[in-house]
Design a protein around this motif. Structure first.
Motif, mmCIF file in Angstrom:
data_model
loop_
_atom_site.group_PDB
_atom_site.id
_atom_site.type_symbol
_atom_site.label_atom_id
_atom_site.label_comp_id
_atom_site.label_asym_id
_atom_site.label_seq_id
_atom_site.Cartn_x
_atom_site.Cartn_y
_atom_site.Cartn_z
ATOM 1 N N HIS A 1 76.748 -61.607 90.850
ATOM 2 C CA HIS A 1 76.192 -60.948 92.026
ATOM 3 C C HIS A 1 75.159 -61.866 92.693
ATOM 4 O O HIS A 1 75.495 -63.006 93.032
ATOM 5 C CB HIS A 1 75.623 -59.582 91.671
ATOM 6 C CG HIS A 1 75.539 -58.668 92.849
ATOM 7 N ND1 HIS A 1 76.633 -58.345 93.601
ATOM 8 C CD2 HIS A 1 74.485 -58.017 93.423
ATOM 9 C CE1 HIS A 1 76.269 -57.541 94.595
ATOM 10 N NE2 HIS A 1 74.974 -57.334 94.500
ATOM 11 N N SER A 2 73.917 -61.425 92.873
ATOM 12 C CA SER A 2 72.907 -62.272 93.514
ATOM 13 C C SER A 2 71.893 -62.827 92.527
ATOM 14 O O SER A 2 70.888 -63.414 92.933
ATOM 15 C CB SER A 2 72.177 -61.478 94.608
ATOM 16 O OG SER A 2 73.061 -61.157 95.656
ATOM 17 N N SER A 3 72.135 -62.636 91.237
ATOM 18 C CA SER A 3 71.208 -63.092 90.203
ATOM 19 C C SER A 3 71.445 -64.576 89.920
ATOM 20 O O SER A 3 72.538 -64.964 89.507
ATOM 21 C CB SER A 3 71.392 -62.285 88.927
ATOM 22 O OG SER A 3 71.221 -60.903 89.160
ATOM 23 N N VAL B 1 62.831 -70.184 87.977
ATOM 24 C CA VAL B 1 62.732 -69.120 88.971
ATOM 25 C C VAL B 1 63.980 -68.253 88.857
ATOM 26 O O VAL B 1 65.108 -68.764 88.889
ATOM 27 C CB VAL B 1 62.624 -69.709 90.400
ATOM 28 C CG1 VAL B 1 62.526 -68.583 91.432
ATOM 29 C CG2 VAL B 1 61.438 -70.657 90.504
ATOM 30 N N LEU B 2 63.796 -66.954 88.743
ATOM 31 C CA LEU B 2 64.911 -66.025 88.578
ATOM 32 C C LEU B 2 64.995 -65.125 89.801
ATOM 33 O O LEU B 2 64.083 -64.344 90.076
ATOM 34 C CB LEU B 2 64.712 -65.195 87.309
ATOM 35 C CG LEU B 2 65.838 -64.252 86.888
ATOM 36 C CD1 LEU B 2 67.146 -65.017 86.681
ATOM 37 C CD2 LEU B 2 65.451 -63.499 85.614
ATOM 38 N N PHE B 3 66.085 -65.257 90.552
ATOM 39 C CA PHE B 3 66.291 -64.476 91.762
ATOM 40 C C PHE B 3 67.054 -63.190 91.458
ATOM 41 O O PHE B 3 68.088 -63.210 90.777
ATOM 42 C CB PHE B 3 67.106 -65.271 92.790
ATOM 43 C CG PHE B 3 66.411 -66.476 93.366
ATOM 44 C CD1 PHE B 3 65.590 -66.356 94.474
ATOM 45 C CD2 PHE B 3 66.604 -67.735 92.814
ATOM 46 C CE1 PHE B 3 64.960 -67.461 95.017
ATOM 47 C CE2 PHE B 3 65.989 -68.847 93.350
ATOM 48 C CZ PHE B 3 65.164 -68.712 94.446
ATOM 49 N N ASP B 4 66.570 -62.072 91.990
ATOM 50 C CA ASP B 4 67.267 -60.778 91.985
ATOM 51 C C ASP B 4 67.962 -60.469 90.655
ATOM 52 O O ASP B 4 69.174 -60.226 90.612
ATOM 53 C CB ASP B 4 68.288 -60.738 93.126
ATOM 54 C CG ASP B 4 67.638 -60.547 94.483
ATOM 55 O OD1 ASP B 4 66.412 -60.385 94.548
ATOM 56 O OD2 ASP B 4 68.373 -60.559 95.501
ATOM 57 N N PRO B 5 67.224 -60.439 89.549
ATOM 58 C CA PRO B 5 67.874 -60.210 88.255
ATOM 59 C C PRO B 5 68.333 -58.760 88.087
ATOM 60 O O PRO B 5 67.538 -57.825 88.205
ATOM 61 C CB PRO B 5 66.773 -60.551 87.247
ATOM 62 C CG PRO B 5 65.496 -60.278 87.982
ATOM 63 C CD PRO B 5 65.765 -60.631 89.419
ATOM 64 N N ILE C 1 74.066 -68.221 99.205
ATOM 65 C CA ILE C 1 74.380 -67.443 100.405
ATOM 66 C C ILE C 1 75.246 -66.234 100.072
ATOM 67 O O ILE C 1 76.288 -66.355 99.410
ATOM 68 C CB ILE C 1 75.123 -68.308 101.446
ATOM 69 C CG1 ILE C 1 74.306 -69.564 101.796
ATOM 70 C CG2 ILE C 1 75.432 -67.504 102.694
ATOM 71 C CD1 ILE C 1 73.042 -69.304 102.577
ATOM 72 N N GLN C 2 74.853 -65.070 100.578
ATOM 73 C CA GLN C 2 75.621 -63.833 100.400
ATOM 74 C C GLN C 2 76.947 -63.929 101.149
ATOM 75 O O GLN C 2 76.981 -64.198 102.342
ATOM 76 C CB GLN C 2 74.814 -62.650 100.927
ATOM 77 C CG GLN C 2 75.572 -61.338 100.980
ATOM 78 C CD GLN C 2 76.103 -61.055 102.384
ATOM 79 O OE1 GLN C 2 75.362 -61.093 103.349
ATOM 80 N NE2 GLN C 2 77.383 -60.767 102.496
ATOM 81 N N VAL C 3 78.055 -63.701 100.414
ATOM 82 C CA VAL C 3 79.387 -63.771 101.038
ATOM 83 C C VAL C 3 80.243 -62.559 100.702
ATOM 84 O O VAL C 3 81.413 -62.519 101.075
ATOM 85 C CB VAL C 3 80.136 -65.046 100.604
ATOM 86 C CG1 VAL C 3 79.400 -66.307 101.027
ATOM 87 C CG2 VAL C 3 80.411 -65.042 99.103
ATOM 88 N N GLY C 4 79.699 -61.568 99.990
ATOM 89 C CA GLY C 4 80.497 -60.422 99.575
ATOM 90 C C GLY C 4 79.929 -59.109 100.048
ATOM 91 O O GLY C 4 78.813 -59.048 100.566
ATOM 92 N N HIS D 1 76.545 -62.707 95.632
ATOM 93 C CA HIS D 1 76.754 -61.317 96.059
ATOM 94 C C HIS D 1 78.245 -60.969 96.094
ATOM 95 O O HIS D 1 78.736 -60.360 97.022
ATOM 96 C CB HIS D 1 76.118 -61.078 97.435
ATOM 97 C CG HIS D 1 75.806 -59.630 97.714
ATOM 98 N ND1 HIS D 1 76.668 -58.816 98.411
ATOM 99 C CD2 HIS D 1 74.739 -58.856 97.399
ATOM 100 C CE1 HIS D 1 76.132 -57.608 98.521
ATOM 101 N NE2 HIS D 1 74.970 -57.614 97.906
ATOM 102 N N TRP D 2 78.935 -61.364 95.031
ATOM 103 C CA TRP D 2 80.354 -61.010 94.919
ATOM 104 C C TRP D 2 80.764 -61.064 93.447
ATOM 105 O O TRP D 2 80.016 -61.525 92.596
ATOM 106 C CB TRP D 2 81.214 -61.948 95.764
ATOM 107 C CG TRP D 2 81.416 -63.335 95.187
ATOM 108 C CD1 TRP D 2 80.483 -64.328 95.092
ATOM 109 C CD2 TRP D 2 82.625 -63.849 94.625
ATOM 110 N NE1 TRP D 2 81.051 -65.434 94.508
ATOM 111 C CE2 TRP D 2 82.355 -65.184 94.215
ATOM 112 C CE3 TRP D 2 83.907 -63.325 94.442
ATOM 113 C CZ2 TRP D 2 83.324 -65.988 93.622
ATOM 114 C CZ3 TRP D 2 84.873 -64.140 93.857
ATOM 115 C CH2 TRP D 2 84.580 -65.449 93.457
#
Length: 370
Positions: free
Chosen positions: A99-101, A111-115, A269-272, A308-309
């Motif tokens: 996903h976005s993690s 650095v941990l993004f959107d876990p 980059i979000q693609v889903g 994000h997919w």
């Protein structure tokens, strides 16, 4: 069988609305108008446009529903922990957890993004979008994290059980304006919060983290008052720069972000989870590639990592479509795209980055021409 969560547990998962000085700061924000945060480029549709009947017809169609989930087991990288035990040779390494993690190792920091480590992205443990592949690394095994970055407060980006687990560590949290109210409610001390409006930045152990605009919305309940901000993020050190889009529709502001903070070694980059029913708040793979190029000053610089997919079923498109679309868009643009399996670390500056369409082995229907 586990007991159903009680009302108190559900209310806790919803988070807490900003109040006091936090709310006063929100009201002073230049991006807060008429009682709500606003999007760059004007109002955006945050609910399905057109007929609910038409949307339901597509979303609940049996054949379409089967295409939205993998046809077999999703391949997950099996050596993540062993790979992470070795320091990145180039000083920058990204590990997409699904996903976005994303775990980013940059400038000697983590650095941990959107876990999101929960089985469902939902306030309920028994309902809501369910994970389509295992978590590559249990959170307890991940090791120390210097800073957790949250893009916005939707359940597939801000996960209460994961945050509560991290609250017991020494990590700092960088969040958009207003989101800190949720984290404090879940046990994160105020002293470990860095809460930013767009264009504000904070320093963390040699890293500069900057909250940058995105075109999306917020909310964890039915009413969803727009009192918490959504953001994309730039993380930079002396040697490297990376960008995480969070959730966003395409907008011209990517060019401004690139001019102010780029070019980037890598963009995430979000693609889903896109749809014609909500074109303003999520990007298609083609729009995602356009955003990547905008961020790089129009040149195919750096590496794009699609996010994000693949992990949750959140939109009517086929499960594998974001992967195929990103692969095609990268080839058309002549831009490098990293295509790691969940949990597969890679270094954007390495001679080779993961480039095989791994999802085809799990796609619910064969890909034409393959």
């Amino acid at each position: 069988m586990s007991a159903l969560p009680g009302p108190r547990s559900l209310l806790r998962a919803l988070g807490r609305a900003p109040s006091g000085e936090r709310l006063a700061r929100i009201r002073r924000s230049p991006h807060f108008e008429d009682g709500a945060f606003t999007n760059p480029g004007g109002p955006s549709r945050i609910r399905p446009s057109g007929s609910i009947r038409d949307f339901a017809k597509i979303y609940f169609d049996r054949e379409q529903r089967l295409r939205r989930t993998p046809g077999t087991v999703v391949p997950v990288h099996g050596d993540t922990l062993a790979d992470l035990a070795r320091p990145p040779a180039t000083g920058l390494r990204l590990t997409w957890m699904g996903h976005s993690s994303v775990l980013a190792e940059i400038g000697g920091r983590r650095v941990l993004f959107d876990p999101v480590w929960s089985e469902r992205c939902s306030p309920f443990s028994f309902a809501g979008p369910k994970r389509l592949h295992p978590v590559p690394v249990p959170p307890a095994a991940l090791g120390p994290v210097d800073v957790v970055v949250i893009s916005h407060d939707h359940y597939d980006h801000l996960d209460m059980p994961t945050i509560k687990a991290l609250a017991g560590t020494d990590t700092l949290f960088a969040v958009p304006l207003g989101v800190g109210a949720h984290l404090e409610h879940w046990g994160v001390p105020a002293g470990r919060l860095r809460e930013l409006d767009w264009h504000e930045r904070t320093e963390v152990d040699g890293l500069t983290l900057t909250a940058t605009p995105a075109r999306h919305f917020c909310g964890r309940g039915l009413r969803n008052p727009q009192h918490t901000l959504w953001a994309s993020w730039v993380v930079a050190c002396e040697e490297h720069r990376i960008y995480h889009s969070g959730d966003t529709g395409y907008f011209e502001g990517f060019k401004d972000i690139g001019a102010a903070h780029g070019p980037f070694d890598a963009t995430m980059i979000q693609v889903g989870a896109y749809s014609d029913f909500w074109p303003d708040i999520h990007m298609t793979p083609e729009e995602g590639m356009r955003a990547h190029l905008d961020l790089q000053g129009g040149q195919p610089h750096g590496v794009m990592l699609p996010i994000h997919w693949a992990t949750f079923n959140l939109a009517p498109h086929p499960w594998s479509e974001p992967g195929e679309g990103t692969l095609s868009a990268g080839q058309d643009a002549g831009a490098p795209v990293a295509l790691p399996r969940p949990g597969e670390p890679f270094e954007p500056a390495a001679v080779r980055t993961p480039a095989q369409p791994w999802w085809r082995a799990a796609a619910p229907v064969p890909v034409e021409g393959v």
